[in-house]
Structures are given as C-alpha cells and as structure tokens.
Design an enzyme around this catalytic site. Sequence first.
Site, PDB file in Angstrom:
ATOM      1  N   ARG A   1       0.845  -1.207   0.000  1.00 18.79           N
ATOM      2  CA  ARG A   1       0.000   0.000   0.000  1.00 18.79           C
ATOM      3  C   ARG A   1       0.883   1.261   0.000  1.00 18.79           C
ATOM      4  O   ARG A   1       1.009   1.943  -1.014  1.00 18.79           O
ATOM      5  CB  ARG A   1      -0.937  -0.026   1.216  1.00 18.79           C
TER       6      ARG A   1
ATOM      7  N   CYS B   1       4.186   9.175   0.506  1.00 18.84           N
ATOM      8  CA  CYS B   1       2.786   9.580   0.367  1.00 18.84           C
ATOM      9  C   CYS B   1       2.690  10.593  -0.754  1.00 18.84           C
ATOM     10  O   CYS B   1       3.386  11.605  -0.737  1.00 18.84           O
ATOM     11  CB  CYS B   1       2.277  10.174   1.676  1.00 18.84           C
TER      12      CYS B   1
END
Length: 300
Positions: free
Chosen positions: A12, A240
């Site tokens: 992820r 991110c």
Amino acid sequence: MHNLTLVDVSPRDGLQNESQILSPQDRVHYIQKLYAAGVRHIEIGSLVNPKAVPQMQATEAVIEAFQDKAQYPGLQTYVLVPNPKGLERLKDLTVDTVCFFSAGTNSFAKANIGMSVNESLQTYGAMVAPVKERGSRIRAYVSCMTHCPFEGDVNPQQVMEVLEAFDQMGVDEIVLGETTGQGVMAQTNSVIQECLQRMDPLRVGCHFHDTYGQGLANTMGAFALGIRSFDGSTGGLGGCPYAPGAGGNVALEEIIYAFESSGLETGIQLGKLLEAAQEMATLLDQPCRSKLCQAMDAKA
Ligand code: HMG
Ligand code: MG
C-alpha cells in the site's frame, strides 16, 4: 515474550507512490511472496479514490485473493478506508483490520483526504460501528506526529487531541505516523512518551518514513519505550503522494535485521524477503533502494 508485530505496508504505502501502476495480479503475487517469507501482517491496499491514487485501483480484487483463510494461515490483512464509500466498496469481502487515517494538522488532512481533522474524526466516528459489525478491528493512523509537509513543526498537543478522539471512538490501535521522515529519535520519542501517558503501549504502533535516514533509529527508540508494533516497507518502497518529497518507510528488512541481530525473533526469513524486494524492484525497473538490499547485492 516480546509480542512484536511487524506490518509490511509496502503493497500500500510502497506501491501508492511508485510511478508504475501494477495490475492487481502483480500485487497479489507480490503479497504472496511476502507471505511466503513469513510476513503475517500485511497492508494489502487502500480503498481510496482511484483518480487520486491510481496505483491502488481495484484493491477489491487484491482483497478477494486473500479471502480463503485456510490458504493463508495466520495472515492478517490491513486495508486503508477513508470514508463510508470505501466501506461500501468492501461489500461482503473481509479484511482483518480496517485502517482510518487522519493527521495532526489540518493542512495535511485537507491535502490528503479533502477533510479538516475534525471533519475526518466525524466521518470515522460514524464508521466505527459498521466496521465492528463486519468483524474487523480498527487501526487509526495519526500522520504528521512531529512534522507536517505544509506547516513544519507540529505541536504534540495537536497530535494528542487526535489520538484521544480516536481512542474515545473505540479504535483498537493508534499508529503514530512520522510522515515526512524528518523527525529524529529525541522528537519521536517525546511524542511517544506523551502518547503512553494516555494509552497502553500494546495499543500503539509506529509508522516511520525514512526520508532523512532516521527510520530505524526511531524504530529502536520506540521499542525501548515499550512499543511493539512497527510498520516497515519491504525494499524501502514508497511515500505519500500528498506529502511532497516524503520517501519510503523504513525498510522492513532493516527492521528484521536489527531485531534478529539483537536476539528477537520475528518469524520472517530475511533471505526470502530480500528475494521479494528484488523481484519487485525488477518489476518496477529500478534498483532495490534499501541499504540492506544493496549490502547483500554487493556481497553476492
Ligand atoms: P473527496 O474528493 O473529498 O470525496 O475525496 P468526494 O466525496 O467529494 O468524492 C469525489 C470523487 O471521489 C467522487 O467520484 C467519489 O465517488 C470518489 P467522481 O464523482 O469524481 O467520479 N470517491 C471514492 N472513490 C473510491 N473510493 C472511495 C471514494 N470516496 C470518494 N473511498 C478521498 C475523499 C479521501 C476519497 C480522496 O481525497 C482520496 O482518495 N484521497 C487519497 C488518500 C490517499 O490514499 N492518500 C495516501 C494514503 S495516506 C498516507 O500515505 C499516510 C499514511 O501512510 C501514514 C503516514 O505516513 O503518516 C497512512
Ligand atoms: Mg506512510
């Protein structure tokens, strides 16, 4: 007994920040390699807007591949779910842990999930009961524990307020996210100590990015304070997309090397994990970034 929980977030947090978009089949194959290496806690994807993070599109297909518990004994799946729409996408699929994510600052929360911190807490508050009815546990990330990509230094009090709100709504675990990777051990430990005045250490996890090379030191510092749940990313992949310049998480293989060399068993086979890291690096057409991968390569 040391009760260590090591969560591999590379499928992820790792893949969400890679320019290549992998098929669900490639992601499933990679997760199977991690499982074969002995990793039992794996964040397998996120149910976010695919227009925002195309790398995580079709996470339902990845979740579906891991529904048969008998095929993967001991596997604990984790999935990021930002809102009720994400929960709807789960339909009758099961994930062991649903992950909420907010932040210590409004700027990051707004950039990341399009909500203020308070709006996100309201959203998640209403999701607790439906998630628990599904039988999943809940972990809640509080990003920007020391630094925010937009606001700089973060007042620990703001982080504590978010943490307390999550605690009060009944989440099972809080994860302190050092999103930018700038925080050093003195800073991360100080936030953890504040947190441990409010919560049992076994309900707190740490998620350190390694942008400034501080991830492993922060991990070992947190361990010394009694934290036993750590996120890592195989191959040091990731970052991110909404934290400009943020690098990958501390490499899982480096955490394992450090713990095993200190006499703490992790149940994860380093050699097999490095193979998974190399295979993913090849698929992404780049060298494996972690220092440990590079050291092992040089030795081979
Ligand atoms: P929004 O734009 O505020 O939501 O997005 P909206 O309700 O206005 O909807 C806009 C569009 O998004 C609509 O589609 C919705 O259907 C769709 P359109 O009509 O334009 O075609 N939508 C969704 N689609 C699929 N799944 C959903 C969903 N929700 C709405 N769940 C949202 C809000 C949170 C969805 C959006 O901002 C988003 O997806 N952001 C991406 C967040 C993300 O994945 N960030 C990276 C992971 S967090 C991280 O890395 C930090 C962490 O690692 C810890 C740390 O390091 O500190 C966890
Ligand atoms: Mg992260």
